[in-house]
Scaffold this motif. Sequence first.
Motif, PDB file in Angstrom:
ATOM      1  N   PHE A   1       0.788  -1.238   0.083  1.00 53.47           N
ATOM      2  CA  PHE A   1      -0.075  -0.114   0.025  1.00 53.47           C
ATOM      3  C   PHE A   1       0.980   1.183   0.183  1.00 53.47           C
ATOM      4  CE2 PHE A   1      -3.217   2.827   2.177  1.00 53.47           C
ATOM      5  CZ  PHE A   1      -3.974   2.491   1.095  1.00 53.47           C
ATOM      6  N   TYR A   2       1.852   1.082   0.731  1.00 51.90           N
ATOM      7  CA  TYR A   2       2.862   2.384   0.842  1.00 51.90           C
ATOM      8  C   TYR A   2       3.634   2.419  -0.548  1.00 51.90           C
ATOM      9  CZ  TYR A   2       7.231   4.919   2.152  1.00 51.90           C
ATOM     10  OH  TYR A   2       8.228   5.815   2.119  1.00 51.90           O
ATOM     11  N   ALA A   3       3.805   1.515  -1.310  1.00 54.37           N
ATOM     12  CA  ALA A   3       4.410   1.711  -2.568  1.00 54.37           C
ATOM     13  C   ALA A   3       3.563   2.421  -3.411  1.00 54.37           C
ATOM     14  CB  ALA A   3       4.939   0.188  -3.029  1.00 54.37           C
ATOM     15  N   TRP A   4       2.227   1.640  -3.595  1.00 56.83           N
ATOM     16  CA  TRP A   4       1.160   2.192  -4.531  1.00 56.83           C
ATOM     17  C   TRP A   4       1.133   3.852  -4.285  1.00 56.83           C
ATOM     18  CZ3 TRP A   4       0.084   0.952  -8.878  1.00 56.83           C
ATOM     19  CH2 TRP A   4      -0.047  -0.343  -9.383  1.00 56.83           C
TER      20      TRP A   4
ATOM     21  N   PRO B   1       5.712  -5.873  -2.552  1.00 56.99           N
ATOM     22  CA  PRO B   1       4.796  -6.887  -3.256  1.00 56.99           C
ATOM     23  C   PRO B   1       3.653  -6.010  -3.671  1.00 56.99           C
ATOM     24  CG  PRO B   1       4.312  -7.145  -0.832  1.00 56.99           C
ATOM     25  CD  PRO B   1       5.615  -6.144  -1.189  1.00 56.99           C
ATOM     26  N   VAL B   2       3.815  -5.074  -4.751  1.00 58.35           N
ATOM     27  CA  VAL B   2       2.575  -4.274  -5.423  1.00 58.35           C
ATOM     28  C   VAL B   2       1.512  -5.097  -6.212  1.00 58.35           C
ATOM     29  CG1 VAL B   2       4.215  -2.238  -5.639  1.00 58.35           C
ATOM     30  CG2 VAL B   2       3.955  -3.958  -7.473  1.00 58.35           C
TER      31      VAL B   2
ATOM     32  N   GLY C   1      -9.456  -2.301  -5.966  1.00 58.68           N
ATOM     33  CA  GLY C   1      -9.850  -1.504  -5.220  1.00 58.68           C
ATOM     34  C   GLY C   1      -9.122  -0.574  -4.035  1.00 58.68           C
ATOM     35  N   SER C   2      -8.208  -1.275  -3.646  1.00 62.52           N
ATOM     36  CA  SER C   2      -6.933  -0.816  -2.855  1.00 62.52           C
ATOM     37  C   SER C   2      -6.185   0.248  -3.656  1.00 62.52           C
ATOM     38  CB  SER C   2      -6.358  -2.009  -2.251  1.00 62.52           C
ATOM     39  OG  SER C   2      -7.049  -2.700  -1.298  1.00 62.52           O
ATOM     40  N   VAL C   3      -5.868  -0.313  -4.695  1.00 57.85           N
ATOM     41  CA  VAL C   3      -4.953   0.704  -5.586  1.00 57.85           C
ATOM     42  C   VAL C   3      -5.516   1.972  -5.991  1.00 57.85           C
ATOM     43  CG1 VAL C   3      -3.958   0.761  -7.995  1.00 57.85           C
ATOM     44  CG2 VAL C   3      -4.013  -1.537  -6.911  1.00 57.85           C
ATOM     45  N   MET C   4      -6.911   1.869  -6.297  1.00 57.78           N
ATOM     46  CA  MET C   4      -7.519   3.110  -6.369  1.00 57.78           C
ATOM     47  C   MET C   4      -7.810   4.169  -5.314  1.00 57.78           C
ATOM     48  SD  MET C   4      -8.313   3.311  -9.874  1.00 57.78           S
ATOM     49  CE  MET C   4      -6.846   2.689 -10.072  1.00 57.78           C
TER      50      MET C   4
ATOM     51  N   SER D   1       9.558   4.488  -3.094  1.00 61.05           N
ATOM     52  CA  SER D   1       8.488   3.873  -2.863  1.00 61.05           C
ATOM     53  C   SER D   1       8.536   2.254  -2.949  1.00 61.05           C
ATOM     54  CB  SER D   1       7.389   4.555  -3.659  1.00 61.05           C
ATOM     55  OG  SER D   1       7.354   5.936  -3.425  1.00 61.05           O
ATOM     56  N   VAL D   2       9.277   1.932  -4.442  1.00 60.46           N
ATOM     57  CA  VAL D   2       9.141   0.510  -4.660  1.00 60.46           C
ATOM     58  C   VAL D   2      10.015  -0.195  -3.624  1.00 60.46           C
ATOM     59  CG1 VAL D   2      10.055  -1.155  -6.273  1.00 60.46           C
ATOM     60  CG2 VAL D   2       8.879   1.040  -7.051  1.00 60.46           C
TER      61      VAL D   2
END
Length: 892
Positions: free
Chosen positions: A463-466, A652-653, A659-662, A714-715
Amino acid sequence: MTAAFCDWLSAVIQAYSEFSSKVKTFSVLMILMFPFFPVFLESPPAAMSRNGYFFEESGYLKCDMDDGCETKEETGGEELFDAVNNTVVSGDSIRFFVNVNLEVPLNAADENESAGCVLLHTSRKYLKLKNFEEEVRAHRDLDGFLARASIILDETATSLDDVLREMLKHFAEDPENMEPSCNFEKIMSTLFTDSGTPREGNVHLLSDTIQGVTATVTGVQYQQSWLCIICTIKSLQRRHVCISRLERPQNWGENSCEVRFVILVLAPPKMKSTKTATEVGRTFATMFSDITFRQKLLETKTEEEFKEALVHQRHLLTVVNQRPSISDGHKSHGSKPLKLHEFLNVGKGISDDIARRFPVYALDFTDGIIGNNKAIGKYITTMIFLYFACLLPSIAFGSLNDENTGGVIDVQKTIVGQCIGGLLYALFSGQPLVVLLTTAPLALYINVIRGICDDYNLDFSAFYAWIGLWNSFFLVMYSLFNFSLLMKLFKRSTEEIIALFISITFVLDAFKGIIKVFKKYYYSGRTGESYLEKAPTDAIPSLGINTTFLMNSSVSRSMSLENQTGTHDVHYGRETAVLSLMLMLGTLWLGHTLYQFKKSPYLHARVREILSDCALPISVLTFSAVGSYIFKEIEMSKFNYNPSESLFVLAPVQSLSIGSVMSAMGLGFLLSMLFFIEQNIVASLTNAPENRLVKGTAYHWDLLLVALINTGLSVFGLPWIHAAFPHSPMHVRALAYVEERVESGHIYETIVSVKETRLTSLVANFLVGLSLLLLPFPLQWIPKPVLYGLFLYIALTSIDGNQLFERVALLLKEQTAYPPTHYIRRVPQRKIHYFTGLQVLQLLILCGFGMSPLPYMKMIFPLIMIGMIPIRYNLLPRIIEAKYLDAMDAEH
């Protein structure tokens, strides 16, 4: 042949006669201008005058850069020379000092006597003509005079003493200007400098005068038809002005051969800097410097006509002095209104930035190293300062992130992210003096993200990376579509609100930390907790001794006994809390004392400068040694260190749902607003005109570079970084050559030049990376309270020069202590306090959202920052006139 010879001889004779006449004219001119040779001999070249320094025998004098040394294009030749030596004249003449504007157009000087005119003051300094359009005190001085006008028409007295006595007598007889406790004989003696032993005959020398001087074709000319005499008297209760028009021109010595007007200004000593006798005298001297106005006054027959002429002259001066506002002079983006096509020209800002900065890229590595103006010593001290300024916040915020994320982002990762991001930015940025750091707002965001992940059972790393990837995506869009142009809408007042907000967050972080230490050790520590639980709360009645104290003593003795048998003696409890407070305040005190040490008279100037530049590392190392070595038997709070098996693990993106990505996109957008505002405002403060940076800006390119850097961070789960305040302006200050100037008793620091280099940032961030080898020891010997003291030091030094803080301080000062700043001269005092109150209100709203205990409110405070733009442009002009707002947003 004879005719040709005669023609040749006549041509030679004619040429010789012309040459001899020119030599004679030149000789006469040299004789006339001999007293003024120091002015011409000491005047600097044009380039030096634009820098604001004017040489004389003992060195150089400093000039007000904004008022007296503006460029020719902006002021039409307003540079004034301040190096004068022809101060004494013989006989019964009055003592004056020459200060002349030599750059006035010659034809203008011929047409009008007041063209190119400046005012001479006997205190060896120039007085610029008062700007009636900008300086509100000019109108108030005249209104005050008209309300209690003291005018003498056709005075018959011939000597200067008699004229002044008649003017003082007029004061005494006027019921509106009466001063009961004033001795006019004493005032009469104060007006002159003679002490009973005159030099050449029985002559008087006036103590304080103002007179006009004009530069003409033949040299320097005095305006000899008027004279302004000013005097400060302790027994006066208010200011008084009297104007006397003489019946006939009087000859009172050299440079005062045909005086027709005498202006007498009396004022008490404790007055606001804009209400002094000199300032009042400057108002009337500006009016009388116009020969046309003086001619009109000679034609007036009554006091009413005299007053009408004064009012008409004020109107003319107000209209003539009108010029475009310079309120946006400190912006690098220009002052033209924004247009839509500027944002649709994709990539233009980035290409312009690269074209502007790439030609001087090599100089960023060689300036100060190769050439005449080497600054290796300053580079070394700046590297040391910047190393500690980057490392210690990384440790502090890394420790905070470690607590908030359960060790996912720790001190080790924070140092690695700082090293990599700092090195990349130092190598490829357009403005390498900007310092990238992870900051308190970013730590708040990370804490909120961790809370969201816990609430919805999301993988924190993914979630942090996205969120970071969406943040970088929006930043790339902002840079491609030239959104940095919007920063021209941020006025100086808005920038200072945000800067002060950041300083307040440092203070709050420090106090939150020390409060946490007190809660842990002072109130509920190991020994304190056992004492509070086991010991009775009442004291022994017969002795009045609290049993808790007895328990403390017994436990301390038992620990000492254990130490004698070989066990290490470590004290817990209240002594830890008290020592932590002392370490925090001691770090602040020593750091700020050394920072100000360059202003002291002790030691050599170079030593003072080195101590000032190294104030931060010296204070941190000193009190780290105090806490970890001198008081090693007392346990101190230290940051956690958990060595990571691998620092570079891809997040692990792919594990998150759509929905979580949005949802991460929404948080990424809010984060991008914070990055956009912080990055551009800090860059704007770094590139402020008073810093005198010359290699240009690169707002769009730097924003793109920050986006790319944070993509990688971020990655790999490393903490984000962006431009940091106040570290970036402090970096500029450390590389600057600073000098002081004095104006009306107030000392101002002026930056002469700055060494714009990439080497300091490169070396400092490289050393930060090497600091991984110092984990856990000796870096863990730095107690947390020392880091809290560092936060207080950064906050205290960052408010230096913050105009909002200075205006808040005015509320606690008496008017005589007000500095003669541009807004004090141009804006009424009540409007200044109104504006300050409105700024403080905006600051409180920003603090309410940014420091709210509700986590989700903290995430929208970047929108509150943007909301300040319509407040400044739409709401404030309805309360305060636009010209006053522009004046307070302008540079000094």
